[in-house]
Structures are given as C-alpha cells and as structure tokens.
Design a protein around this motif. Sequence first.
Motif, PDB file in Angstrom:
ATOM      1  N   LEU A  22      -4.548  -2.586 -12.385  1.00  0.00           N
ATOM      2  CA  LEU A  22      -3.257  -1.908 -12.512  1.00  0.00           C
ATOM      3  C   LEU A  22      -2.737  -2.007 -13.937  1.00  0.00           C
ATOM      4  O   LEU A  22      -2.308  -1.019 -14.522  1.00  0.00           O
ATOM      5  CB  LEU A  22      -2.244  -2.509 -11.532  1.00  0.00           C
ATOM      6  CG  LEU A  22      -0.830  -1.937 -11.623  1.00  0.00           C
ATOM      7  CD1 LEU A  22      -0.808  -0.470 -11.226  1.00  0.00           C
ATOM      8  CD2 LEU A  22       0.125  -2.745 -10.763  1.00  0.00           C
ATOM      9  N   CYS A  67      -2.725  -8.244  -1.530  1.00  0.00           N
ATOM     10  CA  CYS A  67      -2.031  -7.055  -2.017  1.00  0.00           C
ATOM     11  C   CYS A  67      -0.997  -7.432  -3.070  1.00  0.00           C
ATOM     12  O   CYS A  67      -0.701  -8.612  -3.272  1.00  0.00           O
ATOM     13  CB  CYS A  67      -1.373  -6.300  -0.864  1.00  0.00           C
ATOM     14  SG  CYS A  67      -0.127  -7.246   0.035  1.00  0.00           S
ATOM     15  N   ARG A  82       3.710   6.360   1.115  1.00  0.00           N
ATOM     16  CA  ARG A  82       3.294   5.105   0.473  1.00  0.00           C
ATOM     17  C   ARG A  82       4.481   4.225   0.099  1.00  0.00           C
ATOM     18  O   ARG A  82       4.335   3.019  -0.057  1.00  0.00           O
ATOM     19  CB  ARG A  82       2.493   5.417  -0.794  1.00  0.00           C
ATOM     20  CG  ARG A  82       1.203   6.141  -0.529  1.00  0.00           C
ATOM     21  CD  ARG A  82       0.539   6.543  -1.812  1.00  0.00           C
ATOM     22  NE  ARG A  82       0.070   5.368  -2.543  1.00  0.00           N
ATOM     23  CZ  ARG A  82      -0.546   5.436  -3.711  1.00  0.00           C
ATOM     24  NH1 ARG A  82      -0.751   6.607  -4.286  1.00  0.00           N
ATOM     25  NH2 ARG A  82      -0.960   4.350  -4.315  1.00  0.00           N
ATOM     26  N   ILE A 100       0.062  -2.128  -2.860  1.00  0.00           N
ATOM     27  CA  ILE A 100      -1.316  -1.708  -3.091  1.00  0.00           C
ATOM     28  C   ILE A 100      -2.240  -2.861  -2.714  1.00  0.00           C
ATOM     29  O   ILE A 100      -1.934  -4.018  -2.979  1.00  0.00           O
ATOM     30  CB  ILE A 100      -1.570  -1.237  -4.551  1.00  0.00           C
ATOM     31  CG1 ILE A 100      -1.249  -2.341  -5.560  1.00  0.00           C
ATOM     32  CG2 ILE A 100      -0.783   0.025  -4.854  1.00  0.00           C
ATOM     33  CD1 ILE A 100      -1.691  -2.014  -6.975  1.00  0.00           C
ATOM     34  N   GLU A 105      -6.153   2.539  -4.761  1.00  0.00           N
ATOM     35  CA  GLU A 105      -4.755   2.951  -4.605  1.00  0.00           C
ATOM     36  C   GLU A 105      -4.030   3.085  -5.944  1.00  0.00           C
ATOM     37  O   GLU A 105      -2.901   3.567  -5.997  1.00  0.00           O
ATOM     38  CB  GLU A 105      -4.024   1.964  -3.697  1.00  0.00           C
ATOM     39  CG  GLU A 105      -4.495   2.044  -2.267  1.00  0.00           C
ATOM     40  CD  GLU A 105      -3.877   0.978  -1.398  1.00  0.00           C
ATOM     41  OE1 GLU A 105      -3.019   1.340  -0.566  1.00  0.00           O
ATOM     42  OE2 GLU A 105      -4.253  -0.212  -1.545  1.00  0.00           O
ATOM     43  N   ILE A 106      -4.686   2.685  -7.015  1.00  0.00           N
ATOM     44  CA  ILE A 106      -4.148   2.908  -8.364  1.00  0.00           C
ATOM     45  C   ILE A 106      -4.640   4.296  -8.768  1.00  0.00           C
ATOM     46  O   ILE A 106      -5.561   4.465  -9.543  1.00  0.00           O
ATOM     47  CB  ILE A 106      -4.613   1.818  -9.342  1.00  0.00           C
ATOM     48  CG1 ILE A 106      -4.277   0.440  -8.806  1.00  0.00           C
ATOM     49  CG2 ILE A 106      -3.988   2.033 -10.725  1.00  0.00           C
ATOM     50  CD1 ILE A 106      -4.941  -0.699  -9.541  1.00  0.00           C
ATOM     51  N   LEU A 110       0.242   7.231  -8.145  1.00  0.00           N
ATOM     52  CA  LEU A 110       0.873   6.005  -8.635  1.00  0.00           C
ATOM     53  C   LEU A 110       1.061   6.053 -10.148  1.00  0.00           C
ATOM     54  O   LEU A 110       2.107   5.679 -10.675  1.00  0.00           O
ATOM     55  CB  LEU A 110       0.057   4.776  -8.229  1.00  0.00           C
ATOM     56  CG  LEU A 110       0.575   3.424  -8.709  1.00  0.00           C
ATOM     57  CD1 LEU A 110       2.016   3.180  -8.278  1.00  0.00           C
ATOM     58  CD2 LEU A 110      -0.323   2.306  -8.222  1.00  0.00           C
TER      59      LEU A 110
END
Length: 125
Positions: A22, A67, A82, A100, A105-106, A110
């Motif tokens: 991230l 997470c 989300r 996340i 999911e990045i 996002l």
Amino acid sequence: MQTEELLFFDPMPQALPLYQALREHVAAACPDLRVKVSKTQISFYHRRLFAMVSLPLRRRRGWPPCCLVVTFGLGRRAESPRILQAIEPYPGRWTHHLVIGTVEEIDDELMAWAREAYNFAAAKR
C-alpha cells in the motif's frame, strides 16, 4: 521505510507486507509523501493529512484474519460497498474507512480515492 513503521507492525507482523504494498502504491501516486507513525496509526501527509492506516482494534465478522483499516478524507461521500463507514465531521469533509486484506485490493478504485484525498488535502486552506 522508517524503523518506526516496521515497529508499528510488531503486534501483527503478517500485515507488514500488505502495508508495504500500500505504501509503495501511495508513494508512487502521491509525490512528496511524508509518513508519520503514532501508537495507533500511520499517517500519510503532503501539506496536510490525507490518509491513514491502522491495525484493526476489534475484528468484525467476515473480516480477513490479517487486514488493515485504511482511512481517507474527501470533499464528498464516496459510494462503494467496500466502504465500511463514511462520516462528515465538518461540512464538505468526509472521512471514509475501509478494510483491505490482500494486495489485490490495492486497486485502481482505492488508488483513485488516495489521489483524490491527496489533492483534496492539498487544496484545503
């Protein structure tokens, strides 16, 4: 990455690779990124705070075992399944929280929010 960032993940070291991914994405999308580590969160700044990362204090049913909670501020309410919570602490300033659990999911969505939050914070007076 700062030593403080690494130490932040001592309680949940398995979340560190997710944070590293991230952080790399945010740093690439948001020039002049500054990172500040506190006891409960890692904050991302440009001129002002625009996003934060924290470890979940309480796990909700359905959350992945490992997470991160990602928080960002926008000038509007973003609509997405989300987003766990969106609040308006000040008129025209919305704080959004999402979880996340995987690097996948990045994603573009996002990162679009991260860039929007970065630009919104930079434009604040």
